[in-house]
Design a protein around this motif. Structure first.
Motif, PDB file in Angstrom:
ATOM      1  N   ALA A 437       0.915  -1.181  -0.010  1.00  8.35           N
ATOM      2  CA  ALA A 437       0.031  -0.084   0.087  1.00  8.35           C
ATOM      3  C   ALA A 437       0.905   1.252  -0.004  1.00  8.35           C
ATOM      4  CB  ALA A 437      -1.048  -0.127   1.183  1.00  8.35           C
ATOM      5  N   ALA A 438       2.326   1.254   0.260  1.00  7.37           N
ATOM      6  CA  ALA A 438       2.897   2.181   0.507  1.00  7.37           C
ATOM      7  C   ALA A 438       3.282   3.255  -0.634  1.00  7.37           C
ATOM      8  CB  ALA A 438       4.411   1.960   1.003  1.00  7.37           C
ATOM      9  N   PRO A 439       3.340   2.483  -1.802  1.00  6.58           N
ATOM     10  CA  PRO A 439       3.826   3.540  -3.059  1.00  6.58           C
ATOM     11  C   PRO A 439       2.534   4.656  -3.147  1.00  6.58           C
ATOM     12  CG  PRO A 439       4.471   1.183  -3.675  1.00  6.58           C
ATOM     13  CD  PRO A 439       3.667   1.345  -2.194  1.00  6.58           C
ATOM     14  N   PHE A 440       1.377   4.107  -3.411  1.00  5.50           N
ATOM     15  CA  PHE A 440       0.196   4.952  -3.619  1.00  5.50           C
ATOM     16  C   PHE A 440      -0.090   5.786  -2.456  1.00  5.50           C
ATOM     17  CE2 PHE A 440      -4.262   5.802  -3.616  1.00  5.50           C
ATOM     18  CZ  PHE A 440      -4.582   6.312  -4.954  1.00  5.50           C
ATOM     19  N   ALA A 441       0.286   5.431  -1.019  1.00  2.00           N
ATOM     20  CA  ALA A 441       0.071   6.368   0.054  1.00  2.00           C
ATOM     21  C   ALA A 441       1.139   7.633  -0.151  1.00  2.00           C
ATOM     22  CB  ALA A 441       0.387   5.542   1.269  1.00  2.00           C
ATOM     23  N   GLN A 442       2.222   7.355  -0.836  1.00  2.00           N
ATOM     24  CA  GLN A 442       3.231   8.363  -1.294  1.00  2.00           C
ATOM     25  C   GLN A 442       2.873   9.097  -2.278  1.00  2.00           C
ATOM     26  OE1 GLN A 442       6.203   5.573  -0.504  1.00  2.00           O
ATOM     27  NE2 GLN A 442       5.902   5.683   1.438  1.00  2.00           N
ATOM     28  N   THR A 443       2.413   8.606  -3.457  1.00  2.00           N
ATOM     29  CA  THR A 443       1.983   9.163  -4.499  1.00  2.00           C
ATOM     30  C   THR A 443       0.988   8.452  -5.136  1.00  2.00           C
ATOM     31  OG1 THR A 443       4.828   9.317  -4.962  1.00  2.00           O
ATOM     32  CG2 THR A 443       3.170   9.878  -6.879  1.00  2.00           C
ATOM     33  N   PRO A 444      -0.196   9.087  -4.929  1.00  2.00           N
ATOM     34  CA  PRO A 444      -1.478   8.402  -5.313  1.00  2.00           C
ATOM     35  C   PRO A 444      -1.560   8.669  -6.944  1.00  2.00           C
ATOM     36  CG  PRO A 444      -1.995  10.350  -3.890  1.00  2.00           C
ATOM     37  CD  PRO A 444      -0.453  10.324  -3.860  1.00  2.00           C
ATOM     38  N   ASN A 445      -0.916   8.055  -7.763  1.00  2.00           N
ATOM     39  CA  ASN A 445      -1.292   7.943  -8.997  1.00  2.00           C
ATOM     40  C   ASN A 445      -1.819   6.515  -9.573  1.00  2.00           C
ATOM     41  OD1 ASN A 445       1.150   6.410  -9.409  1.00  2.00           O
ATOM     42  ND2 ASN A 445       2.206   8.416  -9.820  1.00  2.00           N
ATOM     43  N   VAL A 446      -2.293   6.445 -10.848  1.00  2.00           N
ATOM     44  CA  VAL A 446      -2.551   5.177 -11.422  1.00  2.00           C
ATOM     45  C   VAL A 446      -1.594   3.871 -11.127  1.00  2.00           C
ATOM     46  CG1 VAL A 446      -3.495   3.921 -13.293  1.00  2.00           C
ATOM     47  CG2 VAL A 446      -4.302   6.275 -12.828  1.00  2.00           C
ATOM     48  N   THR A 447      -0.389   4.321 -11.581  1.00  2.00           N
ATOM     49  CA  THR A 447       0.619   3.085 -11.511  1.00  2.00           C
ATOM     50  C   THR A 447       0.751   2.688 -10.253  1.00  2.00           C
ATOM     51  OG1 THR A 447       2.024   4.896 -11.692  1.00  2.00           O
ATOM     52  CG2 THR A 447       1.557   3.921 -13.945  1.00  2.00           C
ATOM     53  N   ASN A 448       0.371   3.396  -9.161  1.00  2.00           N
ATOM     54  CA  ASN A 448       0.673   3.091  -7.928  1.00  2.00           C
ATOM     55  C   ASN A 448      -0.273   2.319  -7.348  1.00  2.00           C
ATOM     56  OD1 ASN A 448       3.328   3.732  -7.647  1.00  2.00           O
ATOM     57  ND2 ASN A 448       3.252   5.808  -6.827  1.00  2.00           N
ATOM     58  N   LEU A 449      -1.636   2.142  -8.048  1.00  2.00           N
ATOM     59  CA  LEU A 449      -2.551   1.317  -7.719  1.00  2.00           C
ATOM     60  C   LEU A 449      -2.254  -0.186  -7.691  1.00  2.00           C
ATOM     61  CD1 LEU A 449      -5.414   2.824  -9.574  1.00  2.00           C
ATOM     62  CD2 LEU A 449      -5.388   2.980  -7.252  1.00  2.00           C
ATOM     63  N   ILE A 450      -2.967  -1.016  -7.062  1.00  2.00           N
ATOM     64  CA  ILE A 450      -2.433  -2.738  -7.023  1.00  2.00           C
ATOM     65  C   ILE A 450      -3.127  -3.382  -8.164  1.00  2.00           C
ATOM     66  CG2 ILE A 450      -2.599  -4.723  -5.713  1.00  2.00           C
ATOM     67  CD1 ILE A 450      -1.908  -3.132  -3.242  1.00  2.00           C
ATOM     68  N   GLY A 451      -2.404  -3.703  -9.291  1.00  2.00           N
ATOM     69  CA  GLY A 451      -2.730  -4.214 -10.113  1.00  2.00           C
ATOM     70  C   GLY A 451      -2.917  -5.931 -10.082  1.00  2.00           C
ATOM     71  N   LEU A 452      -3.486  -6.385 -11.348  1.00  2.00           N
ATOM     72  CA  LEU A 452      -3.147  -8.008 -11.219  1.00  2.00           C
ATOM     73  C   LEU A 452      -1.730  -8.525 -11.259  1.00  2.00           C
ATOM     74  CD1 LEU A 452      -5.809  -8.891 -14.074  1.00  2.00           C
ATOM     75  CD2 LEU A 452      -6.070  -8.639 -11.594  1.00  2.00           C
ATOM     76  N   ARG A 453      -1.289  -9.626 -10.671  1.00  2.00           N
ATOM     77  CA  ARG A 453       0.019 -10.060 -10.778  1.00  2.00           C
ATOM     78  C   ARG A 453       0.661 -10.258 -12.243  1.00  2.00           C
ATOM     79  NH1 ARG A 453       0.653 -10.277  -5.280  1.00  2.00           N
ATOM     80  NH2 ARG A 453      -1.017 -11.971  -4.176  1.00  2.00           N
TER      81      ARG A 453
END
Ligand SMILES: *[C@@H]1O[C@H](CO)[C@@H](O)[C@H](O)[C@H]1NC(C)=O
Ligand SMILES: *[C@@H]1O[C@H](CO)[C@@H](O)[C@H](O)[C@H]1NC(C)=O
Ligand SMILES: *[C@@H]1O[C@H](CO)[C@@H](O)[C@H](O)[C@H]1NC(C)=O
Ligand SMILES: *[C@@H]1O[C@H](CO)[C@@H](O)[C@H](O)[C@H]1NC(C)=O
Ligand SMILES: *[C@@H]1O[C@H](CO)[C@@H](O)[C@H](O)[C@H]1NC(C)=O
Ligand SMILES: *[C@@H]1O[C@H](CO)[C@@H](O)[C@H](O)[C@H]1NC(C)=O
Ligand SMILES: *[C@@H]1O[C@H](CO)[C@@H](O)[C@H](O)[C@H]1NC(C)=O
Ligand SMILES: *[C@@H]1O[C@H](CO)[C@@H](O)[C@H](O)[C@H]1NC(C)=O
Ligand SMILES: *[C@@H]1O[C@H](CO)[C@@H](O)[C@H](O)[C@H]1NC(C)=O
Ligand SMILES: *[C@@H]1O[C@H](CO)[C@@H](O)[C@H](O)[C@H]1NC(C)=O
Ligand SMILES: *[C@@H]1O[C@H](CO)[C@@H](O)[C@H](O)[C@H]1NC(C)=O
Ligand SMILES: *[C@@H]1O[C@H](CO)[C@@H](O)[C@H](O)[C@H]1NC(C)=O
Length: 763
Positions: A437-453
């Protein structure tokens, strides 16, 4: 098919743990030092148990369920009134996820008569239709008698692994030579088919024996074990049916079942009348649904459903557990939570499906790891399961009376499937989820959402490429499950179950995810586009434009909703969907804008999701890419079809939100309200709209009340009455996936109360 995936493989021989960084001085974890003992992985059924037995006609099959302290099995025969010529006999046992699938064909097809199927094969419905049987070499299983209406021959037989049986029925006849059975012994009065496991000494045996009016004419295959034997079942006279005794046995260790008395709470001293009403008939098993749930639950795991899924699935366990939790006893809840922790990998990801028994060897060999023999294989491909444990665990230990004063003992438990205490396994999942969850919490952009593996087309409950519209970032995972998991970490930390330094970071991350993630999925359609797309949709989907007016709807409203998922580049898949239920069910600070979308989604279909026979889980009416109209149609597994537990989730979620404004709203579950009511409670118009939406939802649910304990159904539409009727998805679906008589998450309505009616949902 999941055979060729090179996923993480779990070894039972792991002795050292790769522990994540545990940056704390708090002591609550350290109190639970692990001891390095590996207990036997499965618990043998020894406790005294009254037999559990019930019968269900469903999906063209007669399903018989049996469980006692010796064995557990589901047995199926094709229903007499089925129009198929080929008759099927299936046995599935949760021990080793093992079983047998036998097809019988009429011996003499020309003897068939135009008025009925030429062959019927049924369980003999005697005073004791099914019983356990105990044989040599630790083999246990079920036995009964079957009747043949005419001369028959044995067709395809898959013996041993239920997963191999599934490959055959779901994979258009896919068979693997490695699972060939042998004809162990035969003469005119009996025959025995035997399947020794690829590795180890366990085996499964099927035996038929003459009882009356039939004999066997058997010619062994002429090419080793490859060519099946010719097995004819001959009637002495054709006036009466022929009767054969049968047995299916296996020497995998049986599991200890949870009886209704050990699963459901008895009537409580709680003053919650909704809870009291929901509990009636569960603990004593007098309600049939209670017995059905019981059949699927065991002292060391919950299983997902009959007969193809009579084994561990993480998502099914956790969704069913969380929704039914208010009804369940401590030991049962801890059995399910423990099963999930036991199967965590060393990184902290949670297992989607376990592969055990003979099929585990096959998967291990496919992964070039044949040295693992039949060591269970656990797959970690899903991205939702990782996030569903903590909200359930926190709800139990923090909110529910059943969980009070239970955490220390639970967390100190040594895992049996791997080294480590439950506390250590829990910490791994917490650290894993926080790190993800950390990357989006730091920079909330699309690529930091959690995608399929990587390389996976699936990842959430909409378990197919089509189901999430071929997208990459699912809405439920990102808008609801990540924040829910973070809020659960915060709650566990604040209540002292895990170290105190988790709460600020989890809370801060959760805040960012809650504020920003859903907005990436927002779809706004202008009034002009909405109108023209709806008109196009009703014609493409064979509906009528009469559905577009009335009910206070204006012909030219704009539309807005949350997308099903996003492509990797952030473009939304513009399909309205029911996953907003997750946010209502988990969130304590859902905002006014979100609730407005909920109210819009709970309009009549196709403007919203509600039909007169339930809430569809996807609605592609507004999609600018109208291929989704055909991808997510009435024959698609996660298309314009109704899933019972999704309705339960939505109903539970709305009740939970409304209760935050008004504590007298009836609710079976116990959800502490936030310190002060949410700001939207002051918007009386919105509260009223939400109450109306709740009534509309229950009207839709009650339009197919008799279906609520089934898994999924679809609709047919009558364009003269403009009404929808319930239809069998298995019949409409191009893949024809057969429906299951019982699925664990189909019982989640047990934990709900219908605010629009006083009658119990069980009736
Ligand atoms: C199972 O229960 C029966 C009574 O219900 C008892 O007689 C029998 O010994 C038990 N068997 C085992 C293996 O525990
Ligand atoms: C077939 O029989 C079962 C009962 O065994 C019944 O539930 C089902 O509705 C029948 N189906 C048809 C198509 O008549
Ligand atoms: C034809 O099949 C029906 C239904 O299975 C059965 O009732 C009837 O007796 C059969 N007739 C003959 C001549 O076998
Ligand atoms: C079996 O028999 C019992 C009672 O004799 C009856 O209630 C039940 O419906 C029968 N089951 C089937 C599948 O015919
Ligand atoms: C052995 O496997 C082959 C290939 O899957 C299949 O055609 C054959 O029927 C099997 N034989 C037995 C006895 O299971
Ligand atoms: C068939 O085999 C069984 C078991 O081996 C034996 O008991 C029986 O006498 C045999 N029957 C015939 C007709 O050979
Ligand atoms: C399981 O049963 C088979 C016979 O079906 C036997 O050969 C084997 O030795 C048994 N295995 C164990 C562990 O008892
Ligand atoms: C005989 O069995 C072998 C495998 O053992 C198989 O490859 C071959 O195709 C079979 N031949 C026939 C004629 O079925
Ligand atoms: C459950 O218990 C409460 C008191 O604890 C009592 O008022 C209520 O009638 C009971 N309900 C049933 C169905 O037994
Ligand atoms: C019900 O019980 C709870 C806790 O046991 C208590 O806080 C609440 O006031 C009670 N409500 C009523 C209406 O008695
Ligand atoms: C399992 O059986 C396969 C096939 O016979 C073999 O290659 C492998 O070495 C066996 N594994 C173990 C651990 O015995
Ligand atoms: C655990 O599963 C996750 C998700 O598939 C994966 O990224 C990770 O590498 C796995 N950990 C190990 C040690 O295999």
């Amino acid at each position: 098919m999941r055979l060729c995936e090179v996923c993480a493989v779990w070894t039972l021989s792991v002795t050292s743990l790769a522990c994540g960084v545990w940056s704390t001085s708090a002591t609550s974890w350290e109190a639970f030092e692990r001891t390095d003992t590996l207990d036997v992985p499965e618990k043998r059924a020894t406790v005294e148990q009254a037999p559990l037995y019930f019968h269900l006609s469903s999906g063209g099959n007669e399903n018989y369920f049996y469980r006692d302290n010796v064995t557990a099995a589901q047995v199926l025969f094709t229903s007499s009134n089925s129009t198929t010529t080929v008759r099927r006999f299936v046995t599935a046992m949760p021990a080793g996820n093992s079983g047998a699938l036998l097809y019988f064909l009429p011996l003499n097809a020309s003897a068939s008569n135009a008025t009925g199927s030429p062959l019927d094969v049924q369980l003999v419905n005697s005073t004791l239709p099914l019983a356990h049987t105990v044989e040599t070499w630790g083999n246990v299983g079920v036995k009964g008698q079957m009747s043949f209406s005419a001369d028959a021959q044995l067709g395809v037989a898959i013996i041993g692994a239920v997963r191999a049986m599934r490959d055959y029925v779901e994979g258009a006849g896919l068979m693997h030579e490695i699972f060939n059975y042998t004809l162990q012994s035969y003469n005119s009065t009996h025959f025995r088919l035997h399947r020794p496991w690829i590795n180890g000494t366990k085996a499964l045996t099927v035996e038929l024996q003459t009882s009356s009016n039939l004999w066997f004419n058997i010619t062994p295959g002429n090419n080793g074990t490859y060519t099946p034997p010719t097995v004819e079942i001959r009637l002495n006279n054709s006036v009466q049916p022929g009767i054969a005794g049968w047995k299916v046995v296996c020497n995998e260790t049986s599991l200890v079942g949870l009886e209704t008395e050990g699963l459901f709470l008895a009537n409580t001293t709680s003053n919650n009348t909704a809870l009291q009403t929901a509990l009636v008939g569960l603990n004593n098993g007098s309600t049939s649904t209670a017995q059905e749930v019981s059949f699927l639950t065991f002292a060391n795991k919950f299983t997902a459903g009959g007969w193809r899924f009579l084994t561990y699935f993480g998502r099914d366990s956790l969704i069913a557990l969380r929704l039914m939790m208010p009804l369940l006893q401590s030991d049962a809840i801890e059995a399910a939570l423990g099963a999930v922790l036991e199967r965590a990998n060393t990184t902290g990801a949670l297992c989607h499906e376990e592969t055990i028994g003979d099929y585990a060897s096959f998967v291990n060999m496919g992964n070039n790891m044949s040295e693992l023999g039949n060591t269970p294989y656990y797959d970690y491909k899903m991205i939702d399961t990782d996030l569903e444990l903590l909200p359930a665990l926190a709800h139990y230990f923090v909110d529910l009376p059943q969980g009070q004063n239970r955490s220390a003992k639970f967390l100190a438990t040594n895992a049996t499937l791997q080294n480590g205490t439950y506390a250590e396994l829990l910490k791994r999942n917490i650290d894993y989820n926080l790190a993800r969850a950390a990357p989006f919490a730091q920079t909330p952009n699309v690529t930091n959402l959690i995608g399929l593996r990587e390389g996976q087309p699936v990842g959430n409950w909409r378990d197919s490429n089509e189901g999430i519209g071929y997208g990459h970032y699912p809405f439920d995972v990102n808008s609801a499950l990540v924040p829910a998991s973070l809020r659960a970490i915060e709650a566990l930390s604040l209540s002292g179950l895990i170290p105190a330094n988790y709460s600020p970071v989890a809370g801060q991350y959760a805040g960012v995810w809650e504020t920003h993630s859903a907005s990436f999925f927002e779809v706004n359609v202008t009034a002009a586009n909405a109108t023209s797309r709806l008109q196009t949709f009703v014609s493409q989907a064979n509906l009528t434009s009469a559905l577009l007016s009335g009910n206070g709807m204006s012909a030219n409203d704009s539309a807005s909703f949350y997308a099903l998922s996003l492509f990797e580049d952030g473009r939304p898949i513009e399909v309205m969907n029911s996953d907003i239920g997750w946010n209502l069910f988990y969130g304590t600070n859902v905002d006014e804008a979100f609730l407005t979308q909920v109210v819009r989604a709970l309009q009549p279909y196709p403007r919203g999701l509600l039909t007169n026979i339930g809430m569809v889980v996807a609605n592609p009416a507004f999609d600018s890419n109208d291929t989704n109209v055909y991808v997510l149609n009435t024959g698609s597994y996660q298309g314009t079809v109704v899933w019972s537990w999704q309705q339960a989730l939505m109903a539970a979620g709305i009740a939970r939100q409304l209760k935050f404004c008004n504590s007298s709203v009836p609710s079976v579950d116990i959800n502490p309200s936030p310190a002060s009511p949410p700001a939207w409670c002051q918007s009386f118009g919105l509260v009223q709209d939400l109450q109306n939406a709740q009534v509309n939802l229950w009207q839709a649910i009650n339009g197919a009340r008799s279906e609520i304990f089934t898994e999924v159904w679809t609709y047919t539409f009558d364009n003269t009455s403009n009404r929808f009727s319930v239809a069998d998805l298995a019949l409409l679906s191009p893949t024809g996936t057969e429906s299951d008589a019982i699925q664990l998450w189909s019982f989640t309505f047990l934990a709900l109360t219908d605010p629009t009616q006083s009658s119990s949902l069980k009736e």
